[in-house]
Design a protein around this motif. Structure first.
Motif, mmCIF file in Angstrom:
data_model
loop_
_atom_site.group_PDB
_atom_site.id
_atom_site.type_symbol
_atom_site.label_atom_id
_atom_site.label_comp_id
_atom_site.label_asym_id
_atom_site.label_seq_id
_atom_site.Cartn_x
_atom_site.Cartn_y
_atom_site.Cartn_z
ATOM 1 N N TYR A 15 -13.079 -5.449 -81.525
ATOM 2 C CA TYR A 15 -11.905 -6.015 -80.858
ATOM 3 C C TYR A 15 -11.460 -7.350 -81.467
ATOM 4 N N LEU A 16 -12.230 -7.889 -82.413
ATOM 5 C CA LEU A 16 -11.912 -9.194 -82.993
ATOM 6 C C LEU A 16 -10.465 -9.299 -83.470
ATOM 7 N N PRO A 17 -9.897 -8.336 -84.204
ATOM 8 C CA PRO A 17 -8.500 -8.480 -84.619
ATOM 9 C C PRO A 17 -7.529 -8.647 -83.441
ATOM 10 N N ASN A 18 -7.779 -7.950 -82.339
ATOM 11 C CA ASN A 18 -6.925 -8.093 -81.150
ATOM 12 C C ASN A 18 -7.074 -9.481 -80.543
ATOM 13 N N ALA A 19 -8.310 -9.975 -80.488
ATOM 14 C CA ALA A 19 -8.557 -11.306 -79.926
ATOM 15 C C ALA A 19 -7.885 -12.381 -80.781
ATOM 16 N N VAL A 20 -7.968 -12.243 -82.102
ATOM 17 C CA VAL A 20 -7.339 -13.218 -83.002
ATOM 18 C C VAL A 20 -5.818 -13.147 -82.880
ATOM 19 N N ALA A 21 -5.273 -11.951 -82.661
ATOM 20 C CA ALA A 21 -3.818 -11.816 -82.484
ATOM 21 C C ALA A 21 -3.353 -12.592 -81.253
ATOM 22 N N ARG A 22 -4.146 -12.579 -80.187
ATOM 23 C CA ARG A 22 -3.771 -13.290 -78.961
ATOM 24 C C ARG A 22 -4.112 -14.774 -79.033
ATOM 25 N N TYR A 23 -5.226 -15.109 -79.677
ATOM 26 C CA TYR A 23 -5.703 -16.497 -79.784
ATOM 27 C C TYR A 23 -5.978 -16.809 -81.262
ATOM 28 N N PRO A 24 -4.935 -17.067 -82.047
ATOM 29 C CA PRO A 24 -5.089 -17.209 -83.496
ATOM 30 C C PRO A 24 -6.068 -18.296 -83.946
ATOM 31 N N GLY A 25 -6.288 -19.317 -83.168
ATOM 32 C CA GLY A 25 -7.166 -20.402 -83.582
ATOM 33 C C GLY A 25 -8.605 -20.258 -83.150
ATOM 34 N N LEU A 26 -8.978 -19.112 -82.600
ATOM 35 C CA LEU A 26 -10.341 -18.978 -82.096
ATOM 36 C C LEU A 26 -11.367 -19.097 -83.217
ATOM 37 N N CYS A 27 -12.560 -19.469 -82.849
ATOM 38 C CA CYS A 27 -13.694 -19.500 -83.770
ATOM 39 C C CYS A 27 -14.560 -18.285 -83.448
ATOM 40 N N ALA A 28 -14.681 -17.368 -84.397
ATOM 41 C CA ALA A 28 -15.506 -16.174 -84.209
ATOM 42 C C ALA A 28 -16.949 -16.502 -84.592
ATOM 43 N N ILE A 29 -17.875 -16.147 -83.736
ATOM 44 C CA ILE A 29 -19.301 -16.377 -83.987
ATOM 45 C C ILE A 29 -19.982 -15.017 -83.999
#
Length: 191
Positions: free
Chosen positions: A109-123
């Protein structure tokens, strides 16, 4: 071990990794380190199975999950391993208040999360295959065939959107070491 330490962005930290990698244990250990001065919150996750004592989750029936999704109550939601998972829209209020918010997400789901919150930090929480196999068996949730499928999936790559800040934490060793790395990353005081 953390392979990247930059954690800029909008204050949202998206924790992910294979089932059994210790995400819930890391989040529990992080919550135990939080003091009154720490402006960090771990979001609970909605899930369509009973939550276990180690995770920050709220169990919902499939019908209630679908109802909340239709009402716009979920900021993030996905389906994995026959279950529905979601994170509530309350995280947007927390982010607006300047809090750092950590969510327990899904690699797919990471691409969807980044689309909604572009500045997130993925861990991404990784763990050596032999440790992962032992943890999955110890949990006692799945058959050997299901464990084998999870182990195969754990070794597969996942899509990281362009420009996404990705941090790796190896959780194969002592939980305290990994939790310390996570605490430093999210800016917990005294870490």
């Amino acid at each position: 071990m953390t392979t990247e330490t930059r954690a800029d962005g909008n204050g949202l930290f998206y924790l992910m990794g294979p089932s059994g990698s210790g995400k819930d244990s890391l989040l529990r250990a992080l919550r135990e380190r939080l003091g009154p001065e720490d402006r960090v919150v771990v979001a609970h996750r909605y899930i369509t199975r009973a939550a276990d004592a180690n995770e920050a989750s709220v169990a919902l029936s499939a019908d209630e999950f679908a109802r909340r999704q239709a009402l716009g109550c979920l900021a993030l939601h996905w389906h994995s391993h026959g279950l529905h998972y979601g994170v509530g829209v309350e995280i947007e209020d927390w982010l607006a208040r300047g809090l750092k918010v950590i969510v327990n997400g899904s690699r797919e789901y990471l691409p969807n999360a980044v689309a909604r919150y572009p500045g997130l930090c993925a861990i991404h929480v990784s763990v050596k295959p032999e440790a992962l196999a032992a943890r999955l068996r110890q949990r006692g949730r799945e058959s050997e065939a299901a464990i084998a499928a999870r182990l195969a999936r754990a070794g597969q790559g996942f899509e990281v959107p362009a420009g996404c800040n990705l941090v790796e934490i190896d959780n194969s060793g002592a939980l305290g070491d990994s939790a310390a790395s996570l605490a430093r990353l999210v800016g917990v005081a005294g870490s």
